[in-house]
Design an enzyme around this catalytic site. Structure first.
Site, PDB file in Angstrom:
ATOM      1  N   SER A  31       0.813  -1.229   0.000  1.00 14.11           N
ATOM      2  CA  SER A  31       0.000   0.000   0.000  1.00 14.11           C
ATOM      3  C   SER A  31       0.848   1.282   0.000  1.00 14.11           C
ATOM      4  O   SER A  31       0.483   2.245  -0.684  1.00 14.11           O
ATOM      5  CB  SER A  31      -0.967  -0.010   1.186  1.00 14.11           C
ATOM      6  OG  SER A  31      -1.894  -1.049   1.000  1.00 14.11           O
ATOM      7  N   LYS A  80     -10.100  -4.517  11.146  1.00 13.04           N
ATOM      8  CA  LYS A  80     -11.165  -4.039  10.243  1.00 13.04           C
ATOM      9  C   LYS A  80     -12.518  -3.872  10.941  1.00 13.04           C
ATOM     10  O   LYS A  80     -13.360  -3.112  10.488  1.00 13.04           O
ATOM     11  CB  LYS A  80     -11.313  -4.994   9.040  1.00 13.04           C
ATOM     12  CG  LYS A  80     -10.177  -4.874   8.040  1.00 13.04           C
ATOM     13  CD  LYS A  80     -10.436  -5.709   6.792  1.00 13.04           C
ATOM     14  CE  LYS A  80      -9.295  -5.547   5.802  1.00 13.04           C
ATOM     15  NZ  LYS A  80      -9.542  -6.220   4.528  1.00 13.04           N
ATOM     16  N   GLY A 142     -12.518 -15.655   6.449  1.00 12.98           N
ATOM     17  CA  GLY A 142     -12.019 -14.431   7.089  1.00 12.98           C
ATOM     18  C   GLY A 142     -12.641 -13.171   6.499  1.00 12.98           C
ATOM     19  O   GLY A 142     -13.704 -13.205   5.879  1.00 12.98           O
ATOM     20  N   GLY A 143     -11.935 -12.049   6.695  1.00 12.56           N
ATOM     21  CA  GLY A 143     -12.451 -10.742   6.268  1.00 12.56           C
ATOM     22  C   GLY A 143     -12.601 -10.652   4.765  1.00 12.56           C
ATOM     23  O   GLY A 143     -13.597 -10.106   4.257  1.00 12.56           O
ATOM     24  N   ALA A 144     -11.622 -11.193   4.021  1.00 15.30           N
ATOM     25  CA  ALA A 144     -11.690 -11.114   2.562  1.00 15.30           C
ATOM     26  C   ALA A 144     -12.897 -11.915   2.072  1.00 15.30           C
ATOM     27  O   ALA A 144     -13.592 -11.511   1.136  1.00 15.30           O
ATOM     28  CB  ALA A 144     -10.404 -11.650   1.944  1.00 15.30           C
ATOM     29  N   TYR A 228      -2.100 -12.121  -4.498  1.00 14.88           N
ATOM     30  CA  TYR A 228      -1.445 -11.393  -5.590  1.00 14.88           C
ATOM     31  C   TYR A 228       0.065 -11.621  -5.634  1.00 14.88           C
ATOM     32  O   TYR A 228       0.728 -11.234  -6.580  1.00 14.88           O
ATOM     33  CB  TYR A 228      -1.737  -9.886  -5.510  1.00 14.88           C
ATOM     34  CG  TYR A 228      -1.515  -9.297  -4.146  1.00 14.88           C
ATOM     35  CD1 TYR A 228      -2.579  -9.167  -3.257  1.00 14.88           C
ATOM     36  CD2 TYR A 228      -0.251  -8.890  -3.745  1.00 14.88           C
ATOM     37  CE1 TYR A 228      -2.383  -8.649  -1.998  1.00 14.88           C
ATOM     38  CE2 TYR A 228      -0.056  -8.367  -2.490  1.00 14.88           C
ATOM     39  CZ  TYR A 228      -1.119  -8.252  -1.622  1.00 14.88           C
ATOM     40  OH  TYR A 228      -0.914  -7.741  -0.360  1.00 14.88           O
TER      41      TYR A 228
HETATM   42  P1  NAP Z   1      -7.351 -14.353   7.004  1.00 15.42           P
HETATM   43  O1  NAP Z   1      -8.502 -13.795   7.756  1.00 15.42           O
HETATM   44  O2  NAP Z   1      -6.042 -14.475   7.666  1.00 15.42           O
HETATM   45  O3  NAP Z   1      -7.676 -15.824   6.425  1.00 15.42           O
HETATM   46  C1  NAP Z   1      -8.813 -16.129   5.707  1.00 15.42           C
HETATM   47  C2  NAP Z   1      -9.309 -17.511   6.052  1.00 15.42           C
HETATM   48  O4  NAP Z   1      -8.501 -18.497   5.432  1.00 15.42           O
HETATM   49  C3  NAP Z   1      -9.281 -17.871   7.521  1.00 15.42           C
HETATM   50  O5  NAP Z   1     -10.381 -17.313   8.161  1.00 15.42           O
HETATM   51  C4  NAP Z   1      -9.286 -19.392   7.489  1.00 15.42           C
HETATM   52  O6  NAP Z   1     -10.622 -19.883   7.407  1.00 15.42           O
HETATM   53  C5  NAP Z   1      -8.568 -19.705   6.173  1.00 15.42           C
HETATM   54  N1  NAP Z   1      -7.183 -20.161   6.410  1.00 15.42           N
HETATM   55  C6  NAP Z   1      -6.209 -19.513   7.093  1.00 15.42           C
HETATM   56  N2  NAP Z   1      -5.078 -20.241   7.109  1.00 15.42           N
HETATM   57  C7  NAP Z   1      -5.363 -21.382   6.411  1.00 15.42           C
HETATM   58  C8  NAP Z   1      -4.624 -22.547   6.081  1.00 15.42           C
HETATM   59  N3  NAP Z   1      -3.345 -22.688   6.465  1.00 15.42           N
HETATM   60  N4  NAP Z   1      -5.232 -23.516   5.375  1.00 15.42           N
HETATM   61  C9  NAP Z   1      -6.530 -23.395   4.969  1.00 15.42           C
HETATM   62  N5  NAP Z   1      -7.287 -22.315   5.271  1.00 15.42           N
HETATM   63  C10 NAP Z   1      -6.702 -21.329   5.960  1.00 15.42           C
HETATM   64  O7  NAP Z   1      -7.102 -13.496   5.692  1.00 15.42           O
HETATM   65  P2  NAP Z   1      -8.033 -12.509   4.838  1.00 15.42           P
HETATM   66  O8  NAP Z   1      -7.764 -11.128   5.224  1.00 15.42           O
HETATM   67  O9  NAP Z   1      -9.438 -12.985   4.834  1.00 15.42           O
HETATM   68  O10 NAP Z   1      -7.346 -12.718   3.408  1.00 15.42           O
HETATM   69  C11 NAP Z   1      -7.391 -13.950   2.740  1.00 15.42           C
HETATM   70  C12 NAP Z   1      -6.529 -13.918   1.495  1.00 15.42           C
HETATM   71  O11 NAP Z   1      -7.004 -12.920   0.600  1.00 15.42           O
HETATM   72  C13 NAP Z   1      -5.059 -13.587   1.762  1.00 15.42           C
HETATM   73  O12 NAP Z   1      -4.278 -14.360   0.913  1.00 15.42           O
HETATM   74  C14 NAP Z   1      -4.952 -12.129   1.382  1.00 15.42           C
HETATM   75  O13 NAP Z   1      -3.652 -11.792   0.940  1.00 15.42           O
HETATM   76  C15 NAP Z   1      -5.932 -12.072   0.224  1.00 15.42           C
HETATM   77  N6  NAP Z   1      -6.499 -10.718   0.038  1.00 15.42           N
HETATM   78  C16 NAP Z   1      -6.257 -10.117  -1.165  1.00 15.42           C
HETATM   79  C17 NAP Z   1      -6.786  -8.873  -1.413  1.00 15.42           C
HETATM   80  C18 NAP Z   1      -6.518  -8.230  -2.735  1.00 15.42           C
HETATM   81  O14 NAP Z   1      -6.722  -7.014  -2.849  1.00 15.42           O
HETATM   82  N7  NAP Z   1      -6.100  -8.975  -3.747  1.00 15.42           N
HETATM   83  C19 NAP Z   1      -7.558  -8.212  -0.434  1.00 15.42           C
HETATM   84  C20 NAP Z   1      -7.800  -8.865   0.785  1.00 15.42           C
HETATM   85  C21 NAP Z   1      -7.241 -10.127   1.000  1.00 15.42           C
HETATM   86  P3  NAP Z   1     -11.050 -21.215   8.195  1.00 15.42           P
HETATM   87  O15 NAP Z   1     -10.305 -21.200   9.496  1.00 15.42           O
HETATM   88  O16 NAP Z   1     -12.526 -21.052   8.374  1.00 15.42           O
HETATM   89  O17 NAP Z   1     -10.678 -22.378   7.330  1.00 15.42           O
END
Ligand code: NAP
Length: 285
Positions: A31, A80, A142-144, A228
């Protein structure tokens, strides 16, 4: 590199107008590159910094938001939701998602909250005129994932399955059915599979959140990975090998969520091509 919020507030960096990213671990965030490129492009007298905010520094957020040179913020994991209590108003999307990733300080000093992840997620599909998926699977809770649910709902997707390693622990609303990974093998057809887990990045770079067999069984037309870095994950390579028609990575989502944030803060157009080029150069390092 990031700075702790405590050190930032005590530093001379606050002597001129600033935007910040607030999160627990922001060291690898892109960012600052994205927004400093855009601020410089418009010759705006402000800088953007990534701040690490530990649990015992949360009370400092109040001083940050009240600072006379604070203009706005991005918010990332795990704040968030927490920041919402500091805001005077929330836009509709942030309210529906239940998470804020953008804060703006209004002219009279009050704080407004927005969620631009939803717009960032949708825009790459809108540009390609993708037919909205009817039945979609989102991996991760998660949040995404919450932003993706809202994006899909706004497209008209009527059946959304959220896949979790521990479905019983997931708080969800009636709009989604929370299922386990093993449930995927008895489910089909599915139009879209979206990875909203970190599986495929960092120390999980060699992994895919689902196997080739599961993806073949689900047989979607569209696969989207929010990750990404790398730009082509193992999950996307699997999708490519199965000749899935529409494949999206997370880089454009990253740029478009930032574009919307920048417009909210400055009311100016975001230099998308310039930022995309700078980002691609950085990500290939
Ligand atoms: P987060 O809250 O850390 O993780 C999302 C979910 O993934 C967790 O709630 C968990 O769900 C699952 N998870 C976590 N570790 C895992 C593992 N080792 N194996 C399987 N499932 C797992 O992250 P987030 O903020 O939601 O983001 C998720 C992804 O989206 C990240 O890779 C982030 O970089 C990407 N993202 C990209 C953008 C963009 O602009 N391109 C924006 C936001 C996020 P469960 O425990 O229910 O399985």
């Amino acid at each position: 590199m990031s700075i702790s919020i405590t050190n930032f507030l005590a530093s001379e960096l606050t002597n001129r107008p600033f935007f910040v990213l607030i999160g627990e671990k922001t060291d690898y965030s892109h960012s600052p590159l994205i927004h400093n490129t855009a601020l410089k492009f418009h010759s705006i007298n402000a800088s953007y910094y990534a701040l690490n905010v530990s649990e015992n520094e949360i009370s400092s957020l109040e001083y940050l938001f009240a600072h006379q040179n604070f203009l706005g913020a991005n918010v990332t994991i795990p704040y968030k939701r927490l920041v919402m209590s500091h805001l005077a108003t929330l836009d509709e999307v942030a309210e529906r998602v239940g998470a804020v990733n953008v804060i703006k300080k209004e002219a009279e000093g009050s704080l407004s909250g927005y969620n631009t992840d939803v717009d960032g997620f949708l825009r790459p599909m809108k540009i390609k005129h993708i037919t909205p998926p009817k039945r979609a699977v989102i991996l991760g809770s998660g949040g995404a994932s919450a932003a993706v649910v809202e994006g899909l709902r706004s497209m008209g997707t009527y059946k959304i399955y959220m896949v979790s390693r521990n479905p019983e622990n997931v708080n969800h609303n009636d709009a989604v059915a929370v299922i386990s990974y093993s449930d995927l093998n008895i489910m089909h057809p599915i139009d879209a599979v979206i990875n909203a887990t970190p599986v495929g990045m960092g120390n999980l770079i060699d992994q895919s959140p689902v196997s080739a067999e599961t993806l073949r069984h689900l047989n979607p037309d569209l696969v989207y990975d929010l990750i990404y870095k790398p730009q082509t994950t193992k999950f996307l390579r699997l999708a490519d090998s199965l000749d899935i028609s529409h494949i999206f990575g997370g880089l454009l989502m990253l740029v478009y969520q930032a574009a919307k944030a920048f417009q909210i803060w400055t009311d100016k157009p975001f230099p998308e091509e310039l930022v995309l080029e700078s980002l691609k150069a950085k990500l290939s390092e």
